[in-house]
Design a protein around this motif. Structure first.
Motif, PDB file in Angstrom:
ATOM      1  N   GLY A 145       0.809  -1.211   0.000  1.00  0.00           N
ATOM      2  CA  GLY A 145       0.000   0.000   0.000  1.00  0.00           C
ATOM      3  C   GLY A 145       0.844   1.263   0.000  1.00  0.00           C
ATOM      4  O   GLY A 145       2.066   1.231   0.068  1.00  0.00           O
ATOM      5  N   LYS A 146       0.160   2.381  -0.083  1.00  0.00           N
ATOM      6  CA  LYS A 146       0.814   3.685  -0.173  1.00  0.00           C
ATOM      7  C   LYS A 146       1.465   4.070   1.151  1.00  0.00           C
ATOM      8  O   LYS A 146       0.909   3.855   2.224  1.00  0.00           O
ATOM      9  N   VAL A 147       2.659   4.674   1.059  1.00  0.00           N
ATOM     10  CA  VAL A 147       3.382   5.165   2.232  1.00  0.00           C
ATOM     11  C   VAL A 147       3.366   6.689   2.202  1.00  0.00           C
ATOM     12  O   VAL A 147       3.785   7.308   1.217  1.00  0.00           O
ATOM     13  N   CYS A 148       2.877   7.271   3.279  1.00  0.00           N
ATOM     14  CA  CYS A 148       2.746   8.720   3.356  1.00  0.00           C
ATOM     15  C   CYS A 148       3.563   9.270   4.522  1.00  0.00           C
ATOM     16  O   CYS A 148       3.751   8.595   5.530  1.00  0.00           O
ATOM     17  N   ALA A 149       4.038  10.482   4.367  1.00  0.00           N
ATOM     18  CA  ALA A 149       4.782  11.157   5.436  1.00  0.00           C
ATOM     19  C   ALA A 149       4.068  12.446   5.802  1.00  0.00           C
ATOM     20  O   ALA A 149       3.668  13.221   4.921  1.00  0.00           O
ATOM     21  N   ILE A 150       3.905  12.666   7.102  1.00  0.00           N
ATOM     22  CA  ILE A 150       3.391  13.935   7.613  1.00  0.00           C
ATOM     23  C   ILE A 150       4.555  14.658   8.271  1.00  0.00           C
ATOM     24  O   ILE A 150       5.162  14.141   9.209  1.00  0.00           O
ATOM     25  N   VAL A 151       4.886  15.836   7.767  1.00  0.00           N
ATOM     26  CA  VAL A 151       5.974  16.639   8.337  1.00  0.00           C
ATOM     27  C   VAL A 151       5.353  17.818   9.086  1.00  0.00           C
ATOM     28  O   VAL A 151       4.633  18.634   8.502  1.00  0.00           O
ATOM     29  N   LEU A 152       5.615  17.870  10.372  1.00  0.00           N
ATOM     30  CA  LEU A 152       5.053  18.911  11.234  1.00  0.00           C
ATOM     31  C   LEU A 152       6.023  20.078  11.309  1.00  0.00           C
ATOM     32  O   LEU A 152       7.147  19.932  11.793  1.00  0.00           O
ATOM     33  N   ALA A 153       5.582  21.238  10.867  1.00  0.00           N
ATOM     34  CA  ALA A 153       6.446  22.417  10.847  1.00  0.00           C
ATOM     35  C   ALA A 153       5.771  23.568  11.593  1.00  0.00           C
ATOM     36  O   ALA A 153       5.522  24.633  11.040  1.00  0.00           O
ATOM     37  N   GLN A 183      11.875  26.262  12.242  1.00  0.00           N
ATOM     38  CA  GLN A 183      12.056  25.499  11.003  1.00  0.00           C
ATOM     39  C   GLN A 183      12.509  26.378   9.836  1.00  0.00           C
ATOM     40  O   GLN A 183      12.945  25.875   8.817  1.00  0.00           O
ATOM     41  N   PHE A 184      12.410  27.713  10.014  1.00  0.00           N
ATOM     42  CA  PHE A 184      12.833  28.636   8.957  1.00  0.00           C
ATOM     43  C   PHE A 184      14.189  29.274   9.241  1.00  0.00           C
ATOM     44  O   PHE A 184      14.693  30.046   8.413  1.00  0.00           O
ATOM     45  N   ILE A 185      14.757  28.979  10.400  1.00  0.00           N
ATOM     46  CA  ILE A 185      16.095  29.489  10.700  1.00  0.00           C
ATOM     47  C   ILE A 185      17.089  28.886   9.712  1.00  0.00           C
ATOM     48  O   ILE A 185      17.057  27.691   9.440  1.00  0.00           O
ATOM     49  N   LYS A 186      17.970  29.706   9.185  1.00  0.00           N
ATOM     50  CA  LYS A 186      18.892  29.238   8.154  1.00  0.00           C
ATOM     51  C   LYS A 186      20.164  28.657   8.755  1.00  0.00           C
ATOM     52  O   LYS A 186      20.742  29.216   9.676  1.00  0.00           O
ATOM     53  N   VAL A 187      20.562  27.537   8.192  1.00  0.00           N
ATOM     54  CA  VAL A 187      21.816  26.873   8.525  1.00  0.00           C
ATOM     55  C   VAL A 187      22.535  26.612   7.208  1.00  0.00           C
ATOM     56  O   VAL A 187      21.972  25.971   6.314  1.00  0.00           O
ATOM     57  N   ASN A 188      23.733  27.147   7.071  1.00  0.00           N
ATOM     58  CA  ASN A 188      24.472  27.021   5.809  1.00  0.00           C
ATOM     59  C   ASN A 188      23.628  27.539   4.636  1.00  0.00           C
ATOM     60  O   ASN A 188      23.541  26.904   3.576  1.00  0.00           O
ATOM     61  N   ASP A 189      22.983  28.678   4.883  1.00  0.00           N
ATOM     62  CA  ASP A 189      22.207  29.417   3.861  1.00  0.00           C
ATOM     63  C   ASP A 189      20.912  28.731   3.420  1.00  0.00           C
ATOM     64  O   ASP A 189      20.316  29.131   2.412  1.00  0.00           O
ATOM     65  N   LYS A 190      20.481  27.710   4.145  1.00  0.00           N
ATOM     66  CA  LYS A 190      19.210  27.062   3.822  1.00  0.00           C
ATOM     67  C   LYS A 190      18.386  26.894   5.096  1.00  0.00           C
ATOM     68  O   LYS A 190      18.936  26.601   6.158  1.00  0.00           O
ATOM     69  N   PRO A 191      17.053  27.047   4.999  1.00  0.00           N
ATOM     70  CA  PRO A 191      16.207  26.848   6.181  1.00  0.00           C
ATOM     71  C   PRO A 191      16.279  25.401   6.663  1.00  0.00           C
ATOM     72  O   PRO A 191      16.440  24.480   5.861  1.00  0.00           O
ATOM     73  N   LEU A 192      16.148  25.207   7.958  1.00  0.00           N
ATOM     74  CA  LEU A 192      16.171  23.851   8.513  1.00  0.00           C
ATOM     75  C   LEU A 192      15.158  22.947   7.812  1.00  0.00           C
ATOM     76  O   LEU A 192      15.424  21.780   7.545  1.00  0.00           O
ATOM     77  N   LEU A 193      13.987  23.501   7.507  1.00  0.00           N
ATOM     78  CA  LEU A 193      12.932  22.701   6.887  1.00  0.00           C
ATOM     79  C   LEU A 193      13.340  22.188   5.508  1.00  0.00           C
ATOM     80  O   LEU A 193      12.867  21.134   5.073  1.00  0.00           O
ATOM     81  N   TYR A 194      14.207  22.914   4.830  1.00  0.00           N
ATOM     82  CA  TYR A 194      14.708  22.462   3.526  1.00  0.00           C
ATOM     83  C   TYR A 194      15.330  21.073   3.642  1.00  0.00           C
ATOM     84  O   TYR A 194      15.035  20.171   2.843  1.00  0.00           O
ATOM     85  N   TYR A 195      16.209  20.893   4.619  1.00  0.00           N
ATOM     86  CA  TYR A 195      16.923  19.620   4.767  1.00  0.00           C
ATOM     87  C   TYR A 195      15.945  18.482   5.073  1.00  0.00           C
ATOM     88  O   TYR A 195      16.069  17.384   4.534  1.00  0.00           O
ATOM     89  N   ILE A 226       1.911  29.706   6.091  1.00  0.00           N
ATOM     90  CA  ILE A 226       1.798  28.910   4.864  1.00  0.00           C
ATOM     91  C   ILE A 226       2.394  29.649   3.666  1.00  0.00           C
ATOM     92  O   ILE A 226       3.207  29.092   2.914  1.00  0.00           O
ATOM     93  N   GLU A 227       2.026  30.896   3.473  1.00  0.00           N
ATOM     94  CA  GLU A 227       2.519  31.635   2.311  1.00  0.00           C
ATOM     95  C   GLU A 227       4.016  31.886   2.404  1.00  0.00           C
ATOM     96  O   GLU A 227       4.724  31.817   1.397  1.00  0.00           O
ATOM     97  N   PHE A 228       4.500  32.176   3.599  1.00  0.00           N
ATOM     98  CA  PHE A 228       5.939  32.378   3.794  1.00  0.00           C
ATOM     99  C   PHE A 228       6.698  31.106   3.430  1.00  0.00           C
ATOM    100  O   PHE A 228       7.730  31.162   2.759  1.00  0.00           O
ATOM    101  N   CYS A 229       6.199  29.963   3.878  1.00  0.00           N
ATOM    102  CA  CYS A 229       6.859  28.692   3.583  1.00  0.00           C
ATOM    103  C   CYS A 229       6.858  28.400   2.086  1.00  0.00           C
ATOM    104  O   CYS A 229       7.858  27.931   1.536  1.00  0.00           O
ATOM    105  N   LYS A 230       5.759  28.697   1.434  1.00  0.00           N
ATOM    106  CA  LYS A 230       5.692  28.476  -0.012  1.00  0.00           C
ATOM    107  C   LYS A 230       6.770  29.267  -0.741  1.00  0.00           C
ATOM    108  O   LYS A 230       7.480  28.745  -1.605  1.00  0.00           O
ATOM    109  N   SER A 231       6.903  30.545  -0.388  1.00  0.00           N
ATOM    110  CA  SER A 231       7.840  31.416  -1.109  1.00  0.00           C
ATOM    111  C   SER A 231       9.289  31.206  -0.700  1.00  0.00           C
ATOM    112  O   SER A 231      10.190  31.208  -1.546  1.00  0.00           O
ATOM    113  N   GLU A 232       9.531  30.995   0.612  1.00  0.00           N
ATOM    114  CA  GLU A 232      10.904  30.966   1.113  1.00  0.00           C
ATOM    115  C   GLU A 232      11.519  29.575   1.200  1.00  0.00           C
ATOM    116  O   GLU A 232      12.727  29.451   1.382  1.00  0.00           O
ATOM    117  N   VAL A 233      10.694  28.534   1.069  1.00  0.00           N
ATOM    118  CA  VAL A 233      11.233  27.170   1.121  1.00  0.00           C
ATOM    119  C   VAL A 233      10.851  26.382  -0.134  1.00  0.00           C
ATOM    120  O   VAL A 233      11.710  25.968  -0.903  1.00  0.00           O
TER     121      VAL A 233
END
Length: 230
Positions: free
Chosen positions: A2-10, A24-36, A59-66
């Motif tokens: 069956g299908k495998v799904c992931a829920i990521v809590l941010a 989750q939006f703090i940058k580490v090595n020029d990328k937000p933590l959530l990116y990794y 939501i909108e910030f995450c869409k644009s910045e990540v």
């Protein structure tokens, strides 16, 4: 299979970071933590669908910045609830035809593919599984008066991490029940243990840290430079 799904809590705040920016939006090595975090899940062949849970105001910030900035695609973005368990429940409710679901903290940016793949395997085998590591420090049970009461054998202890992995039908049923009964839980393994289910604990990694304090960012900076996903 069956299908495998992931829920990521941010939904983590930056309070203990001393930051007005959610952690989750703090940058580490020029990328937000959530990116990794998201990059690992998107590049894992075991994962069919990713649900990202965010506070409505971010939501909108995450869409644009990540998502847009780093060309990351998720299946759905879901608005979070007032508590962590409410956010998980909101994510669970939008899943369809899901067999196995992995629930992961967005502020654990260096989860490995091995941990994800093992979680899927053990959830299929046992119904519920979570990675964990043996605490490095000696743990004391502290009494109300502030004195040590006893010292558990460290070999029997496990510091539980995420992703916590479940058969979907089990975890959604347990979340429905705790919601109806007004029960508070600190993580999703607790949500099913309350109703008599067992959780298989498999080997996590010390690098799968949850970034919570400024000290954690020092290690996160080093780990990000060694990170193999670009």
């Amino acid at each position: 299979m069956g299908k495998v799904c992931a829920i990521v809590l941010a939904g983590g705040r930056g309070t203990r970071m001393g930051s007005c920016l959610s952690k989750q939006f703090i940058k580490v090595n020029d990328k937000p933590l959530l990116y990794y975090t998201l990059k690992t899940f998107t590049q894992c062949n075991f994962i069919d669908e990713i649900i990202l849970v965010l506070p409505k105001s971010e939501i909108e910030f995450c869409k644009s910045e990540v998502l847009d900035k780093f060309s990351i695609t998720v299946s759905k973005i879901v608005e979070g609830g007032s508590e962590r368990q409410d956010s998980v429940y909101n994510g669970l409710k939008v899943l369809e035809n899901c067999d196995i679901v992995l629930i992961h903290d967005g502020a654990r940016p260096f989860v490995s593919k091995r941990i994800i793949e093992d979680g899927v395997h053990f959830a299929r085998k046992y119904g519920a599984a979570a990675p964990g590591v043996t605490p490095k420090d000696t743990i004391k049970i502290k009494g109300e008066a502030g004195f040590s009461q006893n010292t558990p054998d460290r070999r029997t202890l496990c510091a539980v991490q995420t992703p916590q992995c479940f058969r979907y039908e089990t975890i959604i049923r347990c979340h429905e029940n705790i919601s109806k009964e007004g029960i508070t839980v600190t993580d999703d393994t607790m949500a099913i243990e309350i109703f008599g289910e067992k959780v298989y604990l498999y080997e996590g990694e010390y690098t799968n840290l949850k970034v919570t304090t400024p000290e954690d960012l020092i290690l996160a900076e080093k780990l990000s430079k060694e990170y193999c996903i670009k």
